[in-house]
Design a protein around this motif. Structure first.
Motif, short mmCIF file in Angstrom:
data_model
loop_
_atom_site.label_atom_id
_atom_site.label_comp_id
_atom_site.label_asym_id
_atom_site.label_seq_id
_atom_site.Cartn_x
_atom_site.Cartn_y
_atom_site.Cartn_z
N LEU A 19 -28.74 -34.70 -20.06
CA LEU A 19 -28.04 -33.44 -19.80
C LEU A 19 -27.91 -33.20 -18.30
O LEU A 19 -26.86 -32.78 -17.83
CB LEU A 19 -28.78 -32.28 -20.47
CG LEU A 19 -28.17 -30.90 -20.25
CD1 LEU A 19 -26.74 -30.83 -20.79
CD2 LEU A 19 -29.03 -29.83 -20.91
N VAL A 20 -28.96 -33.47 -17.56
CA VAL A 20 -28.91 -33.31 -16.11
C VAL A 20 -27.82 -34.19 -15.51
O VAL A 20 -27.06 -33.77 -14.64
CB VAL A 20 -30.29 -33.60 -15.47
CG1 VAL A 20 -30.18 -33.78 -13.97
CG2 VAL A 20 -31.26 -32.47 -15.80
N SER A 21 -27.73 -35.42 -16.00
CA SER A 21 -26.68 -36.33 -15.54
C SER A 21 -25.29 -35.76 -15.81
O SER A 21 -24.41 -35.78 -14.94
CB SER A 21 -26.84 -37.69 -16.23
OG SER A 21 -25.81 -38.55 -15.89
N LYS A 22 -25.10 -35.21 -17.00
CA LYS A 22 -23.81 -34.61 -17.36
C LYS A 22 -23.52 -33.37 -16.51
O LYS A 22 -22.38 -33.12 -16.13
CB LYS A 22 -23.79 -34.23 -18.84
CG LYS A 22 -23.98 -35.39 -19.78
CD LYS A 22 -22.69 -36.11 -20.01
CE LYS A 22 -22.86 -37.15 -21.10
NZ LYS A 22 -21.62 -37.78 -21.47
N MET A 23 -24.56 -32.59 -16.21
CA MET A 23 -24.38 -31.40 -15.38
C MET A 23 -24.00 -31.80 -13.95
O MET A 23 -23.16 -31.16 -13.33
CB MET A 23 -25.65 -30.56 -15.37
CG MET A 23 -25.94 -29.88 -16.69
SD MET A 23 -27.54 -29.05 -16.69
CE MET A 23 -27.23 -27.70 -15.54
N LYS A 24 -24.61 -32.86 -13.45
CA LYS A 24 -24.28 -33.34 -12.10
C LYS A 24 -22.83 -33.81 -12.05
O LYS A 24 -22.13 -33.55 -11.06
CB LYS A 24 -25.23 -34.47 -11.70
CG LYS A 24 -26.62 -34.00 -11.36
CD LYS A 24 -27.53 -35.16 -10.99
CE LYS A 24 -28.92 -34.68 -10.63
NZ LYS A 24 -29.83 -35.81 -10.29
N GLN A 25 -22.37 -34.47 -13.10
CA GLN A 25 -20.98 -34.91 -13.17
C GLN A 25 -20.04 -33.71 -13.15
O GLN A 25 -19.02 -33.70 -12.45
CB GLN A 25 -20.73 -35.75 -14.42
CG GLN A 25 -21.36 -37.11 -14.40
CD GLN A 25 -21.24 -37.83 -15.74
OE1 GLN A 25 -20.58 -37.36 -16.66
NE2 GLN A 25 -21.90 -38.98 -15.85
N ALA A 26 -20.39 -32.68 -13.93
CA ALA A 26 -19.57 -31.47 -13.99
C ALA A 26 -19.55 -30.76 -12.63
O ALA A 26 -18.50 -30.28 -12.19
CB ALA A 26 -20.08 -30.53 -15.08
N ALA A 27 -20.69 -30.70 -11.98
CA ALA A 27 -20.77 -30.06 -10.67
C ALA A 27 -19.92 -30.81 -9.65
O ALA A 27 -19.17 -30.20 -8.88
CB ALA A 27 -22.22 -29.98 -10.21
N GLN A 28 -20.03 -32.12 -9.65
CA GLN A 28 -19.27 -32.94 -8.72
C GLN A 28 -17.76 -32.78 -8.96
O GLN A 28 -16.98 -32.64 -8.02
CB GLN A 28 -19.68 -34.40 -8.85
CG GLN A 28 -19.05 -35.31 -7.81
CD GLN A 28 -19.57 -36.73 -7.91
OE1 GLN A 28 -20.04 -37.17 -8.94
NE2 GLN A 28 -19.46 -37.45 -6.81
N LYS A 29 -17.38 -32.77 -10.23
CA LYS A 29 -15.97 -32.61 -10.61
C LYS A 29 -15.41 -31.28 -10.08
O LYS A 29 -14.24 -31.20 -9.72
CB LYS A 29 -15.86 -32.67 -12.13
CG LYS A 29 -14.49 -32.45 -12.70
CD LYS A 29 -14.55 -32.56 -14.21
CE LYS A 29 -13.48 -31.73 -14.86
NZ LYS A 29 -13.62 -31.67 -16.31
N ASN A 30 -16.25 -30.26 -10.05
CA ASN A 30 -15.83 -28.93 -9.61
C ASN A 30 -16.22 -28.63 -8.15
O ASN A 30 -16.23 -27.47 -7.75
CB ASN A 30 -16.40 -27.87 -10.55
CG ASN A 30 -15.81 -27.99 -11.94
OD1 ASN A 30 -14.60 -27.93 -12.11
ND2 ASN A 30 -16.66 -28.17 -12.93
#
Length: 106
Positions: A19-30
């Motif tokens: 989940l942390v990995s997915k959150m980091k991806q979402a943060a980077q995307k935004n």
């Protein structure tokens, strides 16, 4: 502005790693600059003073510990919330990141 720290806690810290990995991806995307970390519920007491997260999200499997955790975080004004069970099960990094951001903005 200083980087905000979002901490995710679960039973062992392992199930929330994806989940942390997915959150980091979402943060980077935004284009958001957050430090997003995970840990086990047993480590919270020792990690809080050193990490000093801006928000703490609990995995749904430990939601029964929310009140106990809030007692430990209240003096430092760290908001605590339980991650929505469906968002956690789907490892929906964007929704969980949005939940964390809503707590950061309060």
């Amino acid at each position: 502005m200083a980087k905000k720290i979002i901490m995710i806690a679960c039973v062992s810290g392992l199930s929330s790693a994806l989940l942390v990995s997915k959150m980091k991806q979402a943060a980077q995307k935004n284009n958001k600059d957050y430090q997003i970390i995970t840990g086990s519920i047993s480590e919270i007491e020792t990690q809080l003073p050193t990490i000093q997260p801006d928000v703490l999200l609990l995995g749904p499997q430990i939601q029964y510990l929310k009140e106990e955790v809030q007692k430990k975080t209240s003096t430092a004004n760290i908001p605590v919330a339980v991650i929505n069970m469906q968002d956690y099960a789907m490892m929906d990094g964007e929704k969980v990141l949005a939940q964390a951001e809503s707590l950061l903005n309060n």
